[in-house]
Enzyme design. Structure first.
Site, short mmCIF file in Angstrom:
data_model
loop_
_atom_site.label_atom_id
_atom_site.label_comp_id
_atom_site.label_asym_id
_atom_site.label_seq_id
_atom_site.Cartn_x
_atom_site.Cartn_y
_atom_site.Cartn_z
N GLY A 100 0.83 -1.19 0.00
CA GLY A 100 0.00 0.00 0.00
C GLY A 100 0.87 1.25 0.00
CB CYS A 225 -13.62 -5.87 -4.37
SG CYS A 225 -12.63 -5.01 -5.61
CB CYS A 228 -12.61 -7.07 -7.75
SG CYS A 228 -11.37 -6.26 -6.75
CG ASP A 229 -15.89 -9.52 -7.63
OD1 ASP A 229 -14.93 -9.89 -8.31
OD2 ASP A 229 -15.99 -9.74 -6.41
#
Length: 537
Positions: A100, A225, A228-229
């Protein structure tokens, strides 16, 4: 001028593959080979001449249990430091736990100071390597990007910058640390490292709701997320729900409107906690409906076992009703990933690391904290990066002050000349190549290739996809000429993704002789992919 701890009769090599002090009469040893000797019982040696690349592994750590009491640990005195000092052979200057903005910034500064830091990026514990920005769409307030930048892109750049300056990145979770004894000990599933200083930048983890069928439908309709999806065929054109009332939830809801027919924002309280700007965007978007005083009780499924809705209950009246949605996304906040430090470093009641006078120093000398792990108030990418910088500078001062620093000078880098290969000029499909992209290549390989075929399904804004690609690429490179690899972007090739039953990314499938052999969703350890390949080639 930086002080150096010199071992009599030994020299420091400037060669990029020889990082450790070596006897002038012996063959130079790389750090990788040295670490292999340190953990020979657990390190798998799959590379020639013992110059290993580190193999990732995942472990599951329990979450931190909140406490109302501060957790205290003994602070070593200066006399104890001198008493416990040991020869520097085999001891690293610095280990950084976490990635991060904080972890990568610390790695960049430490590497440029010739500290040669080892960075445990993480694997599963605490979320995807790269931190919370790996699930952030557009970042508009990070300096230097007037047109904005996506979170995954920013983390990719930071990671490459850290590698460029010599940081050694290990894609594994840390299982155990010992900062009571010096030098400190850091253990992952396949490595044990001794170090003089430690920066912990493990960030925070997304919270879950804990209703009965949550685990059953995780990644099968429930996701933390949206980036992401959200582009998955499972969710495109459907009604979706997002839980939460802060900036994270509102951002997820707005992002999902790009793909969903309609988005429902479920808020437990009677008002949003999000910033005024985000509230305005939510209330002015006709594709978002906000439901106040609402909590999720459970998931509802149809006869096929697919998610068909969520059971809701009003928090003020206790009334229940079913909301017909095909997906449920979480935006309910995070908790600090401080369980590794519990009982060794002072933590506050919420689990955040207590630092001294706004700096990175913790209650244990030589241990430093950076990023959201020690910041319960601001929690911004830029403040996390700033704290990572502070931690790296503080480490350098600490090592010099205690005469522990060993410098590793940067190797000279030759500018490579451009050689035009067949890959550079190839414009169409070539079955002799190992790596391919797109559905045309997949269809050709499926019907014509005698090799094992590995298919990686990704989406453009998927942070975990960016994490998996280099992992899978390294494994594929080990089996060059024995396997074909195809990457499918589910947005560019939605038909083939839907036909394959892909419900989220990243997702890997293996085929051979027109038969599907294995499905591997999410990001897994190298050995899981390697085992499938070895068993079928």
């Amino acid at each position: 001028m930086l002080a150096m701890a010199v071992v009599p009769g030994r020299s420091i090599s400037a060669c990029s593959s020889s990082y450790l002090p070596t006897d002038s009469t012996n063959t130079l040893r790389s750090r990788a080979a040295h670490l292999c000797m340190l953990s020979i019982n657990s390190f798998r040696c799959n590379f020639p001449q013992n110059n290993k690349l580190r193999t990732p592994a995942g472990i599951n750590q329990p979450g931190f249990s909140n406490s109302r009491q501060f957790i205290r640990s003994a602070v070593a005195t200066e006399e104890e430091l001198k008493k416990d000092s040991v020869p520097t052979k085999g001891i690293e200057n610095l280990v950084i736990i976490g990635s991060g903005p904080a972890g990568y910034t610390a790695a960049i500064y430490a590497a440029r100071a010739n500290l040669k830091p080892i960075v445990f990026e993480g694997y599963q514990v605490g979320g995807v390597p790269g931190g919370q920005l790996m699930t952030t769409t557009e970042i508009e307030n990070f300096p230097g990007f007037p047109d904005g930048i996506t979170g995954p892109d920013l983390m990719d750049r930071m990671r490459r910058q850290a590698e460029r300056w010599g940081a050694e990145l290990i894609h594994e979770d840390v299982e155990y640390i010992d900062v009571r004894n010096r030098p400190f000990t850091i253990k992952s599933s396949e490595h044990e490292v001794k170090c003089h200083s430690l920066i912990v930048a493990t960030g925070a983890t997304a919270k879950r709701l804990g209703f009965p069928r949550e685990h059953e439908f995780w990644s099968r309709g429930i996701s933390a997320c949206a980036i992401c999806d959200g582009a998955s065929p499972l969710f495109k054109g459907q009604e979706l729900a997002v839980v939460g009332g802060g900036d994270t939830a509102t951002e997820e809801a707005l992002y999902l409107t790009k793909y969903a027919r309609h988005v429902h924002l479920l808020v437990r309280k009677d008002k949003l906690r999000a910033s005024k700007a985000m509230q305005d965007r939510i209330f002015n978007n006709p594709n978002v409906t906000v439901h106040f005083n609402m909590e999720v009780v459970d998931v509802i499924s149809n006869d096929k076992g697919q998610m068909s809705g969520v059971l809701l209950k009003t928090t003020n009246l206790g009334e229940q009703r079913v909301l017909d949605v095909k997906g449920l996304f979480y935006g309910i906040g995070h908790m600090p990933n401080s369980h590794l430090l519990q009982g060794q470093v002072d933590l506050d009641a919420a689990g955040y690391v207590i630092v001294k006078n706004g700096g990175p120093e913790t209650s244990v000398e030589g241990v430093f904290a950076a990023g959201d792990l020690q910041d319960p108030e601001w929690r911004q990418a830029i403040t996390a990066a700033g704290s990572g910088c502070m931690a790296a500078l503080a480490v350098e001062r600490y090592l010099v002050k205690n005469n522990l620093l060993v410098e590793f000078h940067q190797p000279k880098v030759e500018v490579p000349t451009k050689d035009f290969t067949a890959r550079d000029v190839q414009m169409g499909f070539d079955i002799s190549l190992t790596k391919h992209k797109g559905q045309y290549a997949l269809r050709k390989l499926y019907h014509e290739s005698p090799r094992l075929i590995c298919v990686l399904y990704t989406s453009p804004t998927c942070g975990p996809c960016r994490t998996l690609k280099p992992i899978l690429t390294k494994v594929i490179d080990e089996f060059e000429k024995s396997i074909h690899f195809v990457e499918i972007d589910i947005e560019e090739d939605p038909e083939i993704s839907e036909a394959a039953g892909i419900m989220g990314t990243p997702y890997v499938q293996f085929f051979k002789n027109k038969e599907k052999l294995k499905d591997i969703p999410g990001v897994k350890m190298k050995r899981e992919y390697r085992e499938v390949i070895m068993a079928n080639t």
